[in-house]
Design a protein around this motif. Sequence first.
Motif, PDB file in Angstrom:
ATOM      1  N   LEU A 162      89.157 -23.396  27.219  1.00 26.42           N
ATOM      2  CA  LEU A 162      90.252 -23.160  26.273  1.00 26.42           C
ATOM      3  C   LEU A 162      91.424 -24.108  26.456  1.00 26.42           C
ATOM      4  CD1 LEU A 162      90.153 -19.290  26.455  1.00 26.42           C
ATOM      5  CD2 LEU A 162      89.372 -20.698  24.574  1.00 26.42           C
ATOM      6  N   THR A 210      90.572 -28.226  24.740  1.00 23.39           N
ATOM      7  CA  THR A 210      91.389 -28.446  23.541  1.00 23.39           C
ATOM      8  C   THR A 210      92.476 -29.488  23.792  1.00 23.39           C
ATOM      9  OG1 THR A 210      92.837 -26.642  24.204  1.00 23.39           O
ATOM     10  CG2 THR A 210      91.056 -26.090  22.706  1.00 23.39           C
ATOM     11  N   ALA A 258      86.292 -23.094  21.430  1.00 18.99           N
ATOM     12  CA  ALA A 258      87.569 -22.428  21.680  1.00 18.99           C
ATOM     13  C   ALA A 258      88.158 -21.908  20.374  1.00 18.99           C
ATOM     14  CB  ALA A 258      88.539 -23.398  22.358  1.00 18.99           C
ATOM     15  N   THR A 267      88.189 -12.638  26.495  1.00 18.65           N
ATOM     16  CA  THR A 267      87.771 -13.832  27.225  1.00 18.65           C
ATOM     17  C   THR A 267      87.275 -13.480  28.620  1.00 18.65           C
ATOM     18  OG1 THR A 267      89.543 -14.946  26.071  1.00 18.65           O
ATOM     19  CG2 THR A 267      88.511 -16.143  27.845  1.00 18.65           C
ATOM     20  N   ALA A 326      96.934 -22.015  26.204  1.00 14.98           N
ATOM     21  CA  ALA A 326      95.748 -22.160  25.347  1.00 14.98           C
ATOM     22  C   ALA A 326      96.006 -21.685  23.921  1.00 14.98           C
ATOM     23  CB  ALA A 326      94.581 -21.397  25.953  1.00 14.98           C
TER      24      ALA A 326
END
Lengths: 248, 193
Positions: free
Chosen positions: A49, A53, A67, A98, B63
């Motif tokens: 994640l 990214t 993700a 998650t 994130a």
Amino acid sequence: MATEGGPNIHPMEQFVVKPLFGGHELNWYTPTNVTLWMGIAVLVAVTLLIIGTRRRAIVPTRSQLLAEGLYGFVYKMIEDINGKAGLKYFPYIFTLFTFILISNTLGLVPYSFTTTSQAAVTVVLALAVFLTVTIIGLVKNGVGFLKVFWISSAPLALRPILAIIEIISYFVRPVSHSIRLMGNMMAGHAVIKVFAGFAGVLGLFSFFPIIAIMAVLGLELIVVFIQAYVFTILTVIYMNDALHPGGH
Amino acid sequence: MASGIRLAALTSLLAFGGTAALAAAEEGEKAGMPQLDFGTYPNQIFWLVVTLLVLYFLLSRIALPRIASILSERQGAIARDLEQAEELRRKAVAAEEAYKQALADARAEANQIIAEAKAEIQKEIDAANAKAEAEIAARTAESEKRIAEIRSGMMQAVEDVARDTAVEIIDAILPGIADPKLVADTVAAKVKE
């Protein structure tokens, strides 16, 4: 159960919590295999994640696509069930999803330790959800939160009886919520271990249990995702009680 | 929000004892189930809480905002591209319109030029026709005049011959009585009949 497949097979041994660096003393702070595999889960989450990214590509790479897929999956789930009001708790629910998904999947790696097959873990997760929902519900709605138990669409005579049933079911939630996840994870892994034990005993005919292991492993790949999904969607549905208590 | 989670987690730690007993009752007293070894519980719960807090921190701070910004950026890029495409399409339509207009103008101009040329040619043709007709008329008139002259000359000759012949004939039958003037008038009258 442990003696089922002969002396070499200990299907439950994989669930034993052991200190990571030897010794027999187990204090609350001792690093154990639980610590190790939870740490690996965090590393996987970070890899997928955050590192996945980092390029912020308009046209996503594979890991970024994964993700984004997870993000959109949970986001849409919350938006569909709770509406815009639920999106405030998106990071919390996404963290749960998650953690459970990655822990479940990591449990399929041979010699790994499945943290989500531990009652201690799933019960804490379920209780956290239960308490979060209850606290948010009470803070947001005050006494109005009790409307969850008072089903206004039912005939008036039935409502007290339904209220009792609703209250019981409300407090049983964390039990079913946690045992479901733990039971699924434990059963699948125990079955794989039993077959693995057969494979060790049968010698030349061990390809039968090996094929069976492959089949169960395929099934488990589906189960680990479904259980993470079920845990999350139940969390979102419980959350709906806190956000919209009258809305049965 | 984060404090809410931490609170919830801590409360669940405290509330744990009761539910653990419940879970134990649910599972029954199965011998050899490591999950029910309560001695390991504080350890597991401690590490779970640590893991969840770390994970929550990493996801909610790094994130998730990043993925959200990627998604909105992409949304923006798509919207921008669509807008640009719309703009280009409009330009293409305008260019087509201009092309059609130019084509129509050119066609109109061509038609005008053709019409002008036709008119000029027609004028020339008309003038040539008129000239030719005038010439034809003049020639016709001249020819007719000459024909008339020839005809009148011929009539005169016929009269002369007839008169001379008549005088000769009268002289031959009754010599000396011929009155040339009378004969001439009579013949002229006869010829004219």
